[in-house]
Design a protein around this motif. Structure first.
Motif, mmCIF file in Angstrom:
data_model
loop_
_atom_site.group_PDB
_atom_site.id
_atom_site.type_symbol
_atom_site.label_atom_id
_atom_site.label_comp_id
_atom_site.label_asym_id
_atom_site.label_seq_id
_atom_site.Cartn_x
_atom_site.Cartn_y
_atom_site.Cartn_z
ATOM 1 N N THR A 143 67.861 -44.177 58.463
ATOM 2 C CA THR A 143 67.478 -43.981 57.063
ATOM 3 C C THR A 143 66.067 -43.407 56.961
ATOM 4 O O THR A 143 65.780 -42.579 56.081
ATOM 5 N N GLY A 181 76.710 -53.404 49.801
ATOM 6 C CA GLY A 181 75.401 -52.773 49.843
ATOM 7 C C GLY A 181 74.377 -53.727 50.421
ATOM 8 O O GLY A 181 74.528 -54.946 50.332
ATOM 9 N N GLN A 187 69.936 -48.343 53.635
ATOM 10 C CA GLN A 187 71.165 -48.021 52.909
ATOM 11 C C GLN A 187 71.608 -46.570 53.067
ATOM 12 O O GLN A 187 72.808 -46.278 53.037
ATOM 13 N N ASP A 188 70.675 -45.618 53.240
ATOM 14 C CA ASP A 188 71.085 -44.214 53.363
ATOM 15 C C ASP A 188 72.046 -44.005 54.535
ATOM 16 O O ASP A 188 73.053 -43.291 54.418
ATOM 17 N N ASP A 191 75.321 -45.482 53.597
ATOM 18 C CA ASP A 191 75.987 -44.615 52.616
ATOM 19 C C ASP A 191 76.669 -43.436 53.299
ATOM 20 O O ASP A 191 77.810 -43.083 52.969
ATOM 21 N N GLU A 192 75.961 -42.821 54.236
ATOM 22 C CA GLU A 192 76.534 -41.656 54.915
ATOM 23 C C GLU A 192 77.799 -42.018 55.684
ATOM 24 O O GLU A 192 78.772 -41.252 55.708
ATOM 25 N N GLU A 195 80.532 -42.521 53.104
ATOM 26 C CA GLU A 195 80.974 -41.219 52.582
ATOM 27 C C GLU A 195 81.905 -40.520 53.561
ATOM 28 O O GLU A 195 82.910 -39.916 53.157
ATOM 29 N N ASN A 210 82.447 -47.772 48.549
ATOM 30 C CA ASN A 210 81.057 -48.103 48.839
ATOM 31 C C ASN A 210 80.531 -48.978 47.700
ATOM 32 O O ASN A 210 81.250 -49.258 46.733
ATOM 33 N N LEU A 212 77.353 -49.574 44.836
ATOM 34 C CA LEU A 212 76.140 -49.135 44.146
ATOM 35 C C LEU A 212 75.414 -50.366 43.631
ATOM 36 O O LEU A 212 75.943 -51.107 42.807
ATOM 37 N N ARG A 219 70.404 -44.671 41.584
ATOM 38 C CA ARG A 219 71.817 -44.723 41.944
ATOM 39 C C ARG A 219 72.726 -43.835 41.094
ATOM 40 O O ARG A 219 73.754 -43.363 41.593
ATOM 41 N N TYR A 222 72.445 -40.474 42.655
ATOM 42 C CA TYR A 222 73.211 -40.478 43.908
ATOM 43 C C TYR A 222 74.704 -40.316 43.618
ATOM 44 O O TYR A 222 75.393 -39.528 44.285
ATOM 45 N N MET A 239 84.027 -47.054 44.257
ATOM 46 C CA MET A 239 82.726 -47.701 44.149
ATOM 47 C C MET A 239 82.852 -49.112 43.587
ATOM 48 O O MET A 239 83.554 -49.344 42.603
#
Length: 392
Positions: A143, A181, A187-188, A191-192, A195, A210, A212, A219, A222, A239
């Motif tokens: 991240t 989360g 978190q990045d 998240d990837e 995704e 995922n 949020l 967010r 995003y 989500m």
């Protein structure tokens, strides 16, 4: 619209008089921040030195907020809830394990839970934490944009493989999976990974969800960027929407390290952002599915209003409501009574290993103005109602 959450008879029908009394006792404690901190410290000390307190914990806080130690322990609880049309999300809530063997164990536990869900319509989702599958420091380093060492890259590949094995099995069984989360500074990378799983497995319907955390002010931006990617990549977005679970830790770190606080300035701003994201997702429901994880009545009413206005069926499988087991039964059971899709997060695991999760739940409740007081008000009202009925 009609206010439906004051019906305590429907909300608390499954609770015996003794269970109601235990709930009243627990929420009286939880609303006092000092008692929560003292209780957590004493319990940690007792568990560390293996004092004989597990029986007491099991009969009080554990049994109120958890389904049991194993999946089989949870089945009677799941069946009871499902008798009122409330589903369960089995949540293996063991935290703080940092070895590869423990990460594999967590993965196999989730795969086993998927087997349960595959054959039980009362379990519509399963869930896992990113740090259940790999070390926090790996996510954090990625991240921050730092290069992994060769050994760390091998470790990261194992994390990716665990995600893929679980999400692939969820796709095979047609059981959606929720990815929790965590802290913003890791978190990045999480998240990837989520995704990439959406791109692979959400072509026809949302299987991978995922999370949020909407106390983070970035967010919605995003989500809009992800929506663009989903449109181009032709996949569905799943989500889970929550307000967030790490506010004090986030703010303390931002101050200590001198960067912009990622958290909304106050609760009103968080509530407004939560509702804005709700509206955005429901307006784009043809390409999205949402799990509304909230104990907030106003946000829940907002979803109901939008659904009614847009003529979306109560049981539309793209919209689910979720609350934690042992909390907000007035929302869960009254929604289910009106035909909406509802699932309770049902934590389970060894008493000792689940305690960090329970401590965090208690601390979160002390920081949410009005939440615990509302729980207590409704529990006491139901106790009075039952007393009146018995006296007639």
């Amino acid at each position: 619209m009609e206010k439906i959450f004051d019906n305590t008879e429907a909300a608390l029908a499954l609770k015996s008089d003794s269970e109601l009394e235990r709930a009243r006792f627990l929420f009286e404690l939880i609303k006092r921040d000092t008692l929560v901190k003292i209780g957590a410290a004493v319990t940690k000390f007792a568990l560390k030195f293996r004092l004989p307190v597990e029986g007491l914990i099991r009969s009080t806080v554990f049994d109120h907020f958890c389904g049991g130690i194993t999946e089989d322990d949870c089945l009677p609880v799941i069946d009871r809830m499902f008798s009122k049309n409330v589903h369960a999300v089995l949540d293996y809530s063991v935290e703080g394990k940092e070895e590869e063997g423990q990460f594999d164990k967590a993965m196999f536990k989730i795969l086993k839970t998927l087997e349960y869900a595959r054959h039980n319509k009362a379990i519509p989702y399963i869930v896992f934490k990113p740090t259940g599958f790999g070390r926090f420091e790996i996510y954090e380093k990625l991240t921050a944009g730092k290069k992994l060492t060769q050994e760390e890259q091998v470790e990261w590949n194992r994390i990716k493989n665990r995600y893929d094995r679980v999400c692939g099995k969820a796709f095979e069984y047609d059981v959606p999976i929720l990815i929790d989360g965590e802290e913003s500074w890791m978190q990045d990378a999480a998240d990837e990974l989520a995704e990439s799983m959406m791109f692979k497995y959400n072509k026809e319907t949302a299987i991978v969800f995922n999370t949020l955390q909407l106390y983070r002010h970035d967010r919605l931006d995003y989500l809009k960027e992800l929506h663009q990617q989903a449109t181009e990549g032709r996949f569905k977005i799943g989500m889970k929407l929550v307000r967030g679970a790490y506010m004090e830790k986030e703010r303390e770190r931002a101050i200590r390290l001198g960067y912009q606080d990622p958290i909304c300035k106050d609760k009103a701003t968080t509530d407004a952002l939560f509702n804005e994201v709700l509206i955005y997702m429901i307006k784009n429901l043809e390409n999205m599915a949402l799990f509304v994880g909230t104990h907030n009545e106003e946000s829940t009413y907002l979803v109901l209003q939008i659904m009614q206005r847009c003529k979306i069926a109560e049981n539309d499988k793209r919209i689910w409501f979720g609350q934690l087991f042992g909390m907000s039964d007035h929302i869960s059971y009254n929604l289910a009574n009106f035909g909406y899709n509802v699932a309770k997060y049902l934590p389970y695991g060894p008493v000792r290993d689940v305690m960090p999760f329970l401590f965090r739940r208690a601390e979160e409740n002390t920081s949410v103005a009005g939440q615990t007081s509302r729980e207590l008000y409704l529990i006491k009202n139901e106790m009075k109602r039952r007393k009146l009925v018995k006296s007639v």
